[in-house]
Write a protein that holds these residues in place. Sequence first.
Motif, PDB file in Angstrom:
ATOM      1  N   ARG C 150     -41.559 -38.897 -48.558  1.00 14.98           N
ATOM      2  CA  ARG C 150     -42.793 -38.155 -48.837  1.00 14.98           C
ATOM      3  C   ARG C 150     -43.022 -37.033 -47.829  1.00 14.98           C
ATOM      4  O   ARG C 150     -43.408 -35.932 -48.196  1.00 14.98           O
ATOM      5  CB  ARG C 150     -43.995 -39.109 -48.837  1.00 14.98           C
ATOM      6  N   ALA C 174     -43.721 -29.466 -51.548  1.00 14.66           N
ATOM      7  CA  ALA C 174     -44.603 -29.847 -52.648  1.00 14.66           C
ATOM      8  C   ALA C 174     -45.734 -30.698 -52.097  1.00 14.66           C
ATOM      9  O   ALA C 174     -45.564 -31.882 -51.853  1.00 14.66           O
ATOM     10  CB  ALA C 174     -43.823 -30.611 -53.710  1.00 14.66           C
ATOM     11  N   ALA C 175     -46.888 -30.072 -51.913  1.00 13.36           N
ATOM     12  CA  ALA C 175     -48.008 -30.773 -51.293  1.00 13.36           C
ATOM     13  C   ALA C 175     -48.366 -32.066 -52.025  1.00 13.36           C
ATOM     14  O   ALA C 175     -48.914 -32.982 -51.422  1.00 13.36           O
ATOM     15  CB  ALA C 175     -49.228 -29.851 -51.242  1.00 13.36           C
ATOM     16  N   VAL C 176     -48.030 -32.137 -53.296  1.00 20.10           N
ATOM     17  CA  VAL C 176     -48.420 -33.306 -54.088  1.00 20.10           C
ATOM     18  C   VAL C 176     -47.857 -34.598 -53.507  1.00 20.10           C
ATOM     19  O   VAL C 176     -48.439 -35.674 -53.663  1.00 20.10           O
ATOM     20  CB  VAL C 176     -47.963 -33.131 -55.554  1.00 20.10           C
ATOM     21  N   LEU C 178     -47.849 -35.657 -50.608  1.00 23.84           N
ATOM     22  CA  LEU C 178     -48.733 -36.256 -49.609  1.00 23.84           C
ATOM     23  C   LEU C 178     -50.007 -36.807 -50.245  1.00 23.84           C
ATOM     24  O   LEU C 178     -50.770 -37.507 -49.603  1.00 23.84           O
ATOM     25  CB  LEU C 178     -49.105 -35.218 -48.541  1.00 23.84           C
ATOM     26  N   THR C 179     -50.254 -36.465 -51.507  1.00 27.71           N
ATOM     27  CA  THR C 179     -51.480 -36.922 -52.157  1.00 27.71           C
ATOM     28  C   THR C 179     -51.216 -38.251 -52.878  1.00 27.71           C
ATOM     29  O   THR C 179     -50.064 -38.637 -53.071  1.00 27.71           O
ATOM     30  CB  THR C 179     -51.949 -35.891 -53.207  1.00 27.71           C
ATOM     31  N   PRO C 180     -52.291 -38.945 -53.291  1.00 25.14           N
ATOM     32  CA  PRO C 180     -52.084 -40.215 -53.985  1.00 25.14           C
ATOM     33  C   PRO C 180     -51.151 -40.130 -55.190  1.00 25.14           C
ATOM     34  O   PRO C 180     -50.243 -40.969 -55.297  1.00 25.14           O
ATOM     35  CB  PRO C 180     -53.502 -40.617 -54.386  1.00 25.14           C
ATOM     36  N   PRO C 181     -51.288 -39.165 -56.105  1.00 24.62           N
ATOM     37  CA  PRO C 181     -50.366 -39.164 -57.250  1.00 24.62           C
ATOM     38  C   PRO C 181     -48.906 -39.130 -56.803  1.00 24.62           C
ATOM     39  O   PRO C 181     -48.066 -39.882 -57.328  1.00 24.62           O
ATOM     40  CB  PRO C 181     -50.719 -37.885 -58.011  1.00 24.62           C
ATOM     41  N   GLY C 183     -47.643 -40.205 -54.040  1.00 26.62           N
ATOM     42  CA  GLY C 183     -47.278 -41.491 -53.453  1.00 26.62           C
ATOM     43  C   GLY C 183     -46.948 -42.518 -54.522  1.00 26.62           C
ATOM     44  O   GLY C 183     -45.914 -43.186 -54.465  1.00 26.62           O
TER      45      GLY C 183
END
Lengths: 195, 327, 210
Positions: C150, C174-176, C178-181, C183
């Motif tokens: 991640r 891709a910042a995503v 690090l976000t819940p989705p 993960g």
Amino acid sequence: MEIIAIILGGVLINNFVFMQYLGLCPFVGVSRQLETALGMSGAVIFVMTMASAVTSVLEIYVLAPLGLGYLRTIAYILVIASFVQLVEIFMKKAAPGLYKALGIYLPLITTNCAVLGVTMLNVRHSYGIFLSTLNGLAGALGWSLAIIIFAGIRERWRLMDIPKTLEGFPLALVSTGLMSLAFLGFQNLFKAVFR
Amino acid sequence: MTERLVVSPSPHWKTGKTVPALMLDVVMALMPAVVASVVFFGWKALAIILTSVSSAVISEAVYEKAVKREVTIKDYSAVITGILLAMNMPPGVPLWMPAIGSAFAIVIAKQLFGGLGCNFVNPALAGRAFLMAAWPLHMTRDWLAPGFFGGVDAAASATPLAVLKGASGGALPGIWDMLLGNRAGCLGETSIIAILIGGIYLIWKEVIDPRIPLGFIGTVFVLTWVFGKPGAFFQGNAVYHILSGGLFLGAFFMATDYVTSPVTAKGRLLMGIGCGAITVLIRLWGGYPEGVSYSILLMNLVTPLIDRVVVPRYYGWKGEARKEKAL
Amino acid sequence: MRRSVFYDFIKGFIEENPTFRLVIGMCPTLAVTTSVVNGFWMGVSVIFVLVFANVFVSLLRKVTPDEIRLPVFVILIATPVVIVELVMRAYLPAMYEILGIFVPLIVVNCIIIARAEAFAFKQPVLNSFADGLGIGAGYTLNLILISGIREFLGTGQITVGSFRFPAAPFFEPAAVMLTPPGGFICLGLLMAVLNVLLARRERKAKAQAV
């Protein structure tokens, strides 16, 4: 205003499951059927709301004045465990069918980290008794919303050609990710109004 | 015998139409919007569409080969996903973005669950939401000012929605420019006329149910009229709200996806209204200027619940008889 | 068959890998794995709590009546958690802030109560110690693996202190991730891949047996 912010925050914006990674084990474990998901939701709503209320009373009148902050974790978990016992006894008598369906997950509410999590968050936000209770309720409603939606989706899977090796946790997690992508749409909702 | 109450998940069709024939209708219906996007945003638009479609088709083929399933690229569903995702991208994005987005849409949102008919969210929208979360700056800033056939201004340009929200300055384009598509926005969402041509074709061919787009657009119209202007009721710029953003594209082509929308008439109306309400919620008070794609995704999630709540009442329901009695 | 202490240690890595085989302790696995450093410290905290709880549960297993074993477990788990909390707040205050409520939440991490119930309550002290250490170490490796993926995809590089690899990101992060989705999807895919590999291995083993 803060009341609305807490409710919307708990249910939509900072949903426990989708945004805060809390309560995932029962979320995946009990979401195969809508009925059990609803039952679990009821139990979680009751336990989380009451636990928030009781722990905030404990915090404000006992732990804080006596400077026993370091005992918080132990004190809270004991309070929560006893509440779960209460719900269990009640359900066994009042709704034996549901009690059977929930199986091992009922005692496991104790280890549903959403419950202890919300009480810890209450302390971090230094909410009073009322706001803590509300936060507990809102968080539980958000958790319930998530599991009910997911149960609806999973019930359909029984009729479908879902790849066997992926069933269970892998697909549950990917779906949770897709759901949480959708919930990203609520990010910063009403931010301008609440600030 | 509860099994009898369970309505089998879509896609299922009453007509003898095959899946590819139906999907081909949708591809045809998307063509006006595709042409319009190329007219207004030039070769860049075409490159994005081609990249997105080829990535979608290749991902589908490769995945199905890898798991030894029948390769279904000939049913055009991957083509549609590719076109729709491209239609939802700003024209200035680098080409690797539609490629990754399409692969995500096909493999993760659709194939992992067993392929067409088993996905619970619209793949193209899941791809868009993923790109939005992954590279938000590209997805919210790579706008281009429209110009006929490649005369595209490289300078970033404000979308009408951003102007409406007060997020960026600039003037709103005229109504005719909005209808034609001569404004900043995602590739396929700008030309209302082109989308309407496709949408009406689909309704005429009975491919889509008009309840969803009408409920969706109608709800947005009413709610933005009532709440659109801060501090005052019934003064919102509803006409601009329904014409801007991806509302028409989403309402006609994405909210109507068979697999991820309810199966009953009442459920579909609910779907449209729900999409409209969430769109307005996000547009007026949310963190993003546009809420159409999130609203459809969110309604996709509750579609199974809508079907469960609405359908059982139809069990043993004899035509219109009960309705009359109730009246 | 007598269990060997070494086996009880080593099984936590593959056979009874807490994340991928037993599938427990999901919440922190996702919540803290945004960077390798966070994952590492979370893992270390879990090792400490797990070993402490396992050893004491095992020591007290003969004098603890079955009926009250759960409250006893909870106390035996909460104690080391409080120790970790206090130590971390004193010596790693920045990490304590980052891990946030997930440090006290180790108390309800299903891994620990599951090991107490399923293992330590029935096994000798030394085996329980090895089990705690092994499962904890396996868990830590999982956290590092997931957070490595991640962090790398989400920030373009892996940062440990002043060490960065690669020195500069060679793609647009891709910042995503690090976000819940990101993960959820990352862990889901990882599990899917492992499931497929394991299924293939089992099939092969079966084919050889025949």
